[in-house]
Design a protein around this motif. Structure first.
Motif, PDB file in Angstrom:
ATOM      1  N   VAL A  46       1.212  -0.986  -0.180  1.00 42.41           N
ATOM      2  CA  VAL A  46      -0.247   0.261  -0.004  1.00 42.41           C
ATOM      3  C   VAL A  46       1.135   1.282   0.074  1.00 42.41           C
ATOM      4  O   VAL A  46       2.013   1.401   0.553  1.00 42.41           O
ATOM      5  CB  VAL A  46      -0.929  -0.583   1.274  1.00 42.41           C
ATOM      6  CG1 VAL A  46      -0.382   0.557   2.589  1.00 42.41           C
ATOM      7  CG2 VAL A  46      -2.183   0.790   1.150  1.00 42.41           C
ATOM      8  N   GLY A  47       0.348   2.216  -0.504  1.00 41.14           N
ATOM      9  CA  GLY A  47       1.218   3.759  -0.654  1.00 41.14           C
ATOM     10  C   GLY A  47       0.656   4.203  -1.580  1.00 41.14           C
ATOM     11  O   GLY A  47      -0.384   4.075  -2.417  1.00 41.14           O
ATOM     12  N   PRO A  48       1.020   5.670  -1.775  1.00 41.50           N
ATOM     13  CA  PRO A  48       0.051   6.767  -2.983  1.00 41.50           C
ATOM     14  C   PRO A  48       0.745   6.369  -3.796  1.00 41.50           C
ATOM     15  O   PRO A  48       2.043   6.141  -4.803  1.00 41.50           O
ATOM     16  CB  PRO A  48       0.602   8.218  -2.133  1.00 41.50           C
ATOM     17  CG  PRO A  48       2.298   8.088  -1.527  1.00 41.50           C
ATOM     18  CD  PRO A  48       1.611   6.307  -0.300  1.00 41.50           C
ATOM     19  N   SER A  49      -0.224   7.114  -4.986  1.00 42.87           N
ATOM     20  CA  SER A  49       0.360   6.623  -6.533  1.00 42.87           C
ATOM     21  C   SER A  49       1.950   7.097  -7.214  1.00 42.87           C
ATOM     22  O   SER A  49       2.708   8.521  -5.902  1.00 42.87           O
ATOM     23  CB  SER A  49      -0.316   7.655  -7.389  1.00 42.87           C
ATOM     24  OG  SER A  49      -2.266   7.451  -7.275  1.00 42.87           O
ATOM     25  N   GLY A  50       2.546   6.081  -7.026  1.00 41.45           N
ATOM     26  CA  GLY A  50       4.008   6.628  -7.642  1.00 41.45           C
ATOM     27  C   GLY A  50       4.710   6.203  -6.487  1.00 41.45           C
ATOM     28  O   GLY A  50       6.266   6.750  -6.899  1.00 41.45           O
ATOM     29  N   CYS A  51       4.236   5.044  -5.541  1.00 36.22           N
ATOM     30  CA  CYS A  51       5.647   5.213  -4.215  1.00 36.22           C
ATOM     31  C   CYS A  51       6.304   3.470  -5.144  1.00 36.22           C
ATOM     32  O   CYS A  51       6.747   3.139  -4.448  1.00 36.22           O
ATOM     33  CB  CYS A  51       4.319   4.976  -3.043  1.00 36.22           C
ATOM     34  SG  CYS A  51       3.220   2.969  -2.946  1.00 36.22           S
ATOM     35  N   GLY A  52       5.372   2.873  -6.487  1.00 36.12           N
ATOM     36  CA  GLY A  52       6.404   1.847  -6.458  1.00 36.12           C
ATOM     37  C   GLY A  52       5.829   0.441  -6.490  1.00 36.12           C
ATOM     38  O   GLY A  52       6.103  -0.855  -6.614  1.00 36.12           O
ATOM     39  N   LYS A  53       4.114   0.454  -5.993  1.00 32.96           N
ATOM     40  CA  LYS A  53       3.723  -1.026  -5.265  1.00 32.96           C
ATOM     41  C   LYS A  53       4.029  -1.780  -6.396  1.00 32.96           C
ATOM     42  O   LYS A  53       4.277  -2.941  -6.531  1.00 32.96           O
ATOM     43  CB  LYS A  53       3.088  -0.378  -4.466  1.00 32.96           C
ATOM     44  CG  LYS A  53       1.460   0.692  -5.039  1.00 32.96           C
ATOM     45  CD  LYS A  53       0.509   0.816  -4.536  1.00 32.96           C
ATOM     46  CE  LYS A  53      -0.793   1.845  -4.727  1.00 32.96           C
ATOM     47  NZ  LYS A  53      -0.261   2.697  -4.697  1.00 32.96           N
ATOM     48  N   SER A  54       2.860  -1.006  -8.016  1.00 31.41           N
ATOM     49  CA  SER A  54       2.305  -1.566  -9.301  1.00 31.41           C
ATOM     50  C   SER A  54       3.772  -2.636  -9.771  1.00 31.41           C
ATOM     51  O   SER A  54       4.259  -3.511 -10.403  1.00 31.41           O
ATOM     52  CB  SER A  54       1.971  -1.220  -9.852  1.00 31.41           C
ATOM     53  OG  SER A  54       0.377  -0.748  -9.650  1.00 31.41           O
ATOM     54  N   SER A  55       4.462  -1.410  -9.573  1.00 27.70           N
ATOM     55  CA  SER A  55       6.846  -1.499 -10.546  1.00 27.70           C
ATOM     56  C   SER A  55       6.410  -3.069  -9.656  1.00 27.70           C
ATOM     57  O   SER A  55       7.597  -3.716 -10.777  1.00 27.70           O
ATOM     58  CB  SER A  55       7.403  -0.388 -10.601  1.00 27.70           C
ATOM     59  OG  SER A  55       6.671   0.986 -10.718  1.00 27.70           O
ATOM     60  N   LEU A  56       6.198  -2.833  -8.055  1.00 28.51           N
ATOM     61  CA  LEU A  56       7.158  -3.868  -7.620  1.00 28.51           C
ATOM     62  C   LEU A  56       5.910  -5.491  -7.574  1.00 28.51           C
ATOM     63  O   LEU A  56       6.952  -6.118  -8.845  1.00 28.51           O
ATOM     64  CB  LEU A  56       7.083  -4.129  -6.176  1.00 28.51           C
ATOM     65  CG  LEU A  56       8.049  -5.047  -5.331  1.00 28.51           C
ATOM     66  CD1 LEU A  56       9.178  -4.984  -5.641  1.00 28.51           C
ATOM     67  CD2 LEU A  56       7.524  -4.601  -4.135  1.00 28.51           C
TER      68      LEU A  56
END
Length: 358
Positions: A34-44
């Motif tokens: 979880v985290g705000p947009s652009g924090c890297g969660k989808s990239s990870l």
């Protein structure tokens, strides 16, 4: 079950989305990123799936290194935000497609599909095409397509964000029950902290490509590692009030509190959850003078917006109270139990010291 070791992902434009992440996930665990947009969660998540190539680090699934293995050979199933169903195929054909490609025989495919369809309550839709389904039904089909493959790992990329609020709440419960039933290790990405709190065995809070905190929902909520986590997890967000520390004393809104352990940082941020602001308190508490400005009714509860009056200073504050009439534009007393105060240093990091009445 899943081990991420020093994962770094930098895009061609120079943006470093993931910055040296280390994470160990146990078998059957439900992890929420979880985290705000652009924090890297989808990239990870996409890096784990093999849809993105990592720049450095290693990914191990059940002891086997998979970051250099093709996505189709990783034994991972992913459920996407936009369902990613084939529009020209029926539900049955969508469910069968991956199994056919793996050379599974027709009888086994039929058996698996009817078993999964019964679990997800989509038996009545097997002959329909996706265009004839609602958003919730499509999401069930997308989950079914992942389940029939019997993967070692489930990845969910914001699967509920396209659904309305009532359906999202219902599907959250369904996903939780399904994951418990199947006992499949799962990694779930969302920016919705309610989803994170209700679904996760452990929450991983990400900030600018790095891990800010890992913990159970209770740990992340009640012992946030930083002001960032404290403000991101919890709705409404935690209130912050400035304070000054001198060795083992804390000066805040004209009152002095004793500290269980000395603090070296002179400028302190005091964190207070809205539901911990009480109108009456029988235990040691910090007293705040609060000027009411706006009340938002929520049914059994209400959000009370206003400011903490501290001499000439006024600091914004939100309290969550039971439904009642409070005087708009006037000052009232709020009491914060000392055990519920959170302390953060100048860098916004949690300080492990308890407040006491001096």
């Amino acid at each position: 079950m899943l081990k991420l070791q020093d994962i770094v992902k930098t895009y061609e434009n120079g943006h470093r989305a993931v910055r040296g992440i280390n994470l160990d996930i146990q078998h059957g665990e439900f992890i929420v990123l979880v985290g705000p947009s652009g924090c890297g969660k989808s990239s990870l998540l996409r890096s784990i799936a093999g849809l993105e190539t990592i720049n450095s680090g290693a990914i191990y699934l059940n002891g086997r290194r998979v970051d250099q293995v093709k996505p189709a050979e990783r034994d991972i199933a992913m459920v996407f935000q936009n369902y990613a169903l084939y529009p020209h195929m029926t539900v049955y054909q969508n469910l069968a497609y991956g199994l056919k490609n793996r050379g599974v025989d027709r009888e086994t495919i039929e058996q698996k599909i009817h078993s999964v369809a019964a679990t997800l309550k989509i038996e009545a839709y097997l002959d329909r095409k996706p265009a004839k389904l609602s958003g919730g039904q499509r999401q069930r089909v997308a989950m079914g397509r992942a389940i029939v493959r019997d993967p070692q790992l489930f990845l969910f990329d914001e699967p509920l964000s396209n659904l309305d609020a009532a359906l999202r709440s219902h599907m959250r419960l369904e996903i939780k029950k399904l994951q418990r039933q199947l006992n499949v290790t799962s990694v779930y990405v969302t920016h919705d902290q309610v989803e994170a709190m209700t679904l996760a065995d452990r929450i991983v809070v990400l900030k600018e490509g790095s891990i800010e905190q890992i913990g159970t929902p209770q740990e992340v909520y009640h012992q946030p590692a930083s002001t960032f986590v404290a403000s991101f997890i919890g709705s409404p967000a935690m209130n912050f009030i400035s304070a000054e520390a001198s060795h083992n004393a804390l000066r805040v809104v004209g009152q002095t509190l004793a500290l269980s352990t000395p603090i070296t940082s002179p400028n302190i941020t005091l964190g207070i959850r809205p539901e911990q602001a009480l109108l009456h308190c029988d235990e040691p508490a910090l007293k705040l003078r609060f000027k009411v400005s706006v009340i938002e009714p929520l049914g059994p509860n209400q959000l009370v917006h206003g400011v903490i009056v501290d001499g000439q200073q006024q600091q914004p504050f939100v309290a969550l109270t039971a439904e009642m009439t409070l005087p708009i534009g006037e000052e009232i007393d709020l009491w914060i139990p000392l055990a519920q105060l959170h302390l953060f240093d100048e860098q916004g990091k949690r300080i492990h010291s308890q407040c006491q009445l001096s």
